[in-house]
Design an enzyme around this catalytic site. Structure first.
Site, mmCIF file in Angstrom:
data_model
loop_
_atom_site.group_PDB
_atom_site.id
_atom_site.type_symbol
_atom_site.label_atom_id
_atom_site.label_comp_id
_atom_site.label_asym_id
_atom_site.label_seq_id
_atom_site.Cartn_x
_atom_site.Cartn_y
_atom_site.Cartn_z
ATOM 1 N N GLY A 386 0.210 29.645 36.434
ATOM 2 C CA GLY A 386 0.228 29.499 37.885
ATOM 3 C C GLY A 386 1.453 30.161 38.497
ATOM 4 O O GLY A 386 2.360 30.620 37.803
ATOM 5 N N CYS A 472 0.273 13.048 31.022
ATOM 6 C CA CYS A 472 0.486 14.343 30.392
ATOM 7 C C CYS A 472 1.956 14.747 30.475
ATOM 8 O O CYS A 472 2.554 15.182 29.487
ATOM 9 C CB CYS A 472 -0.394 15.400 31.060
ATOM 10 S SG CYS A 472 -0.195 17.063 30.378
ATOM 11 N N CYS A 568 -7.183 18.363 35.046
ATOM 12 C CA CYS A 568 -7.505 19.684 34.510
ATOM 13 C C CYS A 568 -8.714 19.666 33.591
ATOM 14 O O CYS A 568 -9.348 20.699 33.381
ATOM 15 C CB CYS A 568 -6.294 20.252 33.775
ATOM 16 S SG CYS A 568 -5.772 19.283 32.339
#
Length: 729
Positions: A386, A472, A568
């Site tokens: 990104g 995460c 995600c």
């Protein structure tokens, strides 16, 4: 180091060679008085009028509106004293409004007027914690007796821009006032198009030596319809507004410096903005360093910081010994550092303000000079593919660090969220190639499934609302990855999160990012001091727009790439229901009104209903919306009610999940609590008895079990103190 590294342009910029050349003919031989009638006088007068035209063009004024002065201080004093004296001739009382962060040239002139005249009153306009003037308070302070409102264009210490358009509109639209506006544009001249920025100001102060011109040279722009009484009468020069023979060389030097500044403005701003970003990021890594006004709009040339536990004069001594010229707060004639009234007005604690440092750049500042400030370390950068992580890596490279990129393969299934796809890995690899970095892919799919996906599914099976991004970050990126970085010999780990790591109170601390719309401190709320000590967040001091601008400048393929979705591993084309239905049996349930016990609807999947939800649940009742209070999978019921029926005042916290950035918080600690990524933090008290719970100051919409609450320090609401899971409302 033999060569001087000059980071004090905001105090006085080096004189441009072109300026020296333009002034030279007027500093030797016969330099006539421009008020005379002979040929030499006419030549001097022509030079002055040509210089006047240049200055007028620089600020979008008429030549007749330019008064040459001996510098910025005189320009400011003439503006205040000249307007007030003219105002007093027709009014019984004259008020002057100035912001609390003005240069002493304005503040001292205002105080002098109040001291010398009984009918003059000075009022001071507050600023917020970013140093930006309070327009609402300004509106309240303007009265029919207000003669002048003086607010600087750019603060000379911090580089913060003031909302000048708002100041001018506020003053001009307030009824029953003839107030004029003055702006000290001295610190703005090197960086802004003043013809646009100061277009609606009645008086504008300039000086030459901030733009590479000579000292003791300046100008005051006075619009033709402004009544101004001369502060220094005699001789009738400058249309009777400033007596004394005009210094031809000084006027020519000012005009030449402004002409060069205007011609090179766009290129200089772009180049120095990049240097500012590099220097700011490098300084933010230093222990005890805090960037001043990180959320404010600033001009490119100034980087202002404070250091904890060290005084400004000590910093300047050490920098001077290293051959670096810098400054802190304003210096008095003896050279001693004075306490900054600017930082005091912003609410900066006195002890921290004592360690202030201003590093200011200009048109001559080079990349090598800025690069000298960087301590070279070996950094592993997590590159997701990104724009944020791409720019984070680029900034670290520009600072001269030894950088290696790593992309984490987390989800083994398909993804269309802009994270973990083959395209994302390719984007990260291509950016790394562009930056000249080694790039690796680390496979964490098994760990991700076990530590993130399985708890996510199990949570929904219990009627909870887990946040997989938090888990995460907590267990994979900042636990497993940090440990791997250590094993591989890296000094630090860096990511593209919008948050900052700063030294607060002598400890590594997690702080909100500069962009309130993109702040990610909430999802990093479980990080502890030992992890923060190894963590770099290079873009935390930038807004999202600035990150994209930087990526575009560097020609990165990711510059306009959309942000990834929160989850995600869930394909947007299929959704959460499809993902869960493949893994657990979804539970049909009825909606029950908490006040009446009446069944008011049904759902095929109670697991997909979120506590606090109001949209897509049941219709409003008697015009009042209904919210989910509780999901009871054991009885196949979802309880809903009016907001007044379902609000909560306490949240019970899971003790096993309770994490503190440093030492545990005590019972009764006041905090500011946030329980969603983009929610509003609310004041509360942390309680500890047989269990932990959070006592809210005001009732709030219900919070789902499994949601995380992040605690921010009550006195410093941008500083993360810890986090915990909600187990009961």
């Amino acid at each position: 180091m033999s060569e001087l590294l000059y980071f004090d342009h905001a105090a006085s910029a080096p004189r441009r060679p072109e300026v020296h050349a333009a002034m030279a003919p007027w500093q030797v031989g016969v330099v006539a008085n421009p008020s005379g009638s002979h040929r030499a006088a006419r030549e001097a007068r022509r030079a002055i009028e040509e210089a006047r035209d240049v200055v007028a063009d620089f600020v979008g004024a008429k030549a007749s509106e330019v008064i040459f002065t001996a510098g910025g201080t005189e320009s400011c004093q003439l503006a205040l004293e000249g307007v007030v004296k003219a105002h007093r001739r027709h009014h019984a009382r004259s008020e002057v409004l100035v912001s609390r962060v003005e240069h002493h040239a304005v503040l001292d002139a205002a105080r002098m007027l109040e001291h010398d005249y009984d009918d003059v009153l000075v009022r001071y306009v507050d600023v917020d914690d970013q140093g930006v003037v309070d327009l609402d308070q300004l509106r309240e302070l303007i009265t029919p007796e207000t003669a002048l409102v003086s607010v600087m264009t750019v603060n000379n210490e911090t580089g913060v821009r003031q909302p000048l358009d708002g100041v001018n509109v506020m003053t001009k639209t307030t009824i029953e006032t003839e107030a004029l506006t003055h702006t000290d544009a001295v610190a703005a001249a090197p960086w802004l198009n003043l013809a646009t920025v100061t277009a609606t100001s009645d008086l504008v102060s300039l000086c030459a030596h901030k733009v590479g011109g000579p000292v003791n040279s300046g100008a005051l722009i006075v619009r033709n319809d402004v009544a101004l009484e001369a502060m220094m009468p005699g001789g009738g020069q400058e249309r009777g507004r400033r007596g004394g023979t005009v210094d031809v060389a000084a006027a020519v030097g000012l005009a030449t410096a402004l002409e060069l500044t205007q011609r090179e403005l766009s290129a200089t701003v772009d180049r120095v903005l990049d240097l500012q970003m590099t220097l700011t990021s490098a300084l933010s890594f230093l222990p005890g360093c805090l960037i001043t006004a990180p959320r404010a709009l600033k001009v490119p040339g100034t980087v202002h910081v404070t250091f904890e536990g060290v005084a400004s004069d000590e910093l300047l001594f050490l920098l001077d010994q290293a051959g670096v010229a810098a400054s802190a707060a304003a210096s008095c004639s003896s050279g001693a550092q004075q306490s900054s009234h600017v930082l005091a007005a912003m609410g900066v604690e006195h002890e921290r303000a004592k360690g202030s440092l201003r590093l200011s750049m200009g048109a001559e500042t080079t990349e090598s000079e800025v690069g000298w400030q960087t301590t070279r370390v070996k950094i592993l950068v997590a590159m997701s593919g990104g724009v944020d992580s791409s720019v984070a890596a680029a900034l670290l490279v520009e600072q001269g660090h030894e950088v290696v990129g790593a992309t984490l393969k987390l989800w083994g299934g398909s993804s269309d969220s802009g994270c973990c796809s083959v395209k994302d890995v390719d984007d990260a690899r291509r950016v790394a190639q562009q930056l000249g970095l080694a790039h690796h892919v680390f496979n964490y799919t098994e760990e991700f499934e076990r530590l993130v996906v399985d708890p996510f599914v199990a949570g929904y099976a219990k009627g909870h609302s887990p946040n997989p991004c938090i888990e995460c970050n907590r267990h994979v990126k900042f636990d497993l990855l940090i440990e791997r970085a250590k094993r591989l010999g890296f000094d630090a780990l860096a990511t593209g999160h919008h948050a900052r790591v700063e030294s607060r109170h002598g400890r590594a601390s997690l702080v909100r990012g500069a962009d309130p719309q993109k702040d990610q401190s909430y999802v990093l709320g479980y990080l502890q001091e030992s992890q923060l000590e190894m963590l770099h967040l290079p873009i935390g001091h930038l807004t999202k727009a600035q990150v994209r601008d930087e990526a575009a400048r560097l020609g990165m393929r990711t510059w306009d790439k959309p942000d990834s979705q929160d989850v995600c591993f869930i394909e947007s084309s299929k959704g959460r229901e499809h993902f869960l239905a493949e893994r657990i049996a979804l539970t049909p349930a009825t909606f029950v009104d908490v006040s009446s016990g009446e069944v008011v609807g049904a759902t095929d999947a109670a697991e997909l209903v979120t506590v606090g939800q109001r949209r897509g649940v049941v219709p409003a009742r008697n015009g009042e919306r209904r919210f989910v209070q509780r999901v009871d999978l054991a009885t196949n019921r979802v309880f809903v009610g009016r907001l007044d029926d379902v609000v909560v005042t306490t949240l019970e916290l899971d003790e096993e999940s309770m994490t503190f950035a440093r030492e545990p918080l005590a019972d009764g600690t006041r905090v500011v609590a946030q329980w969603s990524a983009h929610g509003i933090a609310k004041p509360a008290t942390l309680r500890r008895g047989a269990r932990w719970w959070l006592e809210l100051d005001a009732p709030a919409r219900p919070v789902a079990q499994g949601q995380s609450v992040v605690f921010y320090r009550f006195e410093e609401p941008d500083l993360v103190e810890g986090a915990a899971l909600v187990v009961r409302r």
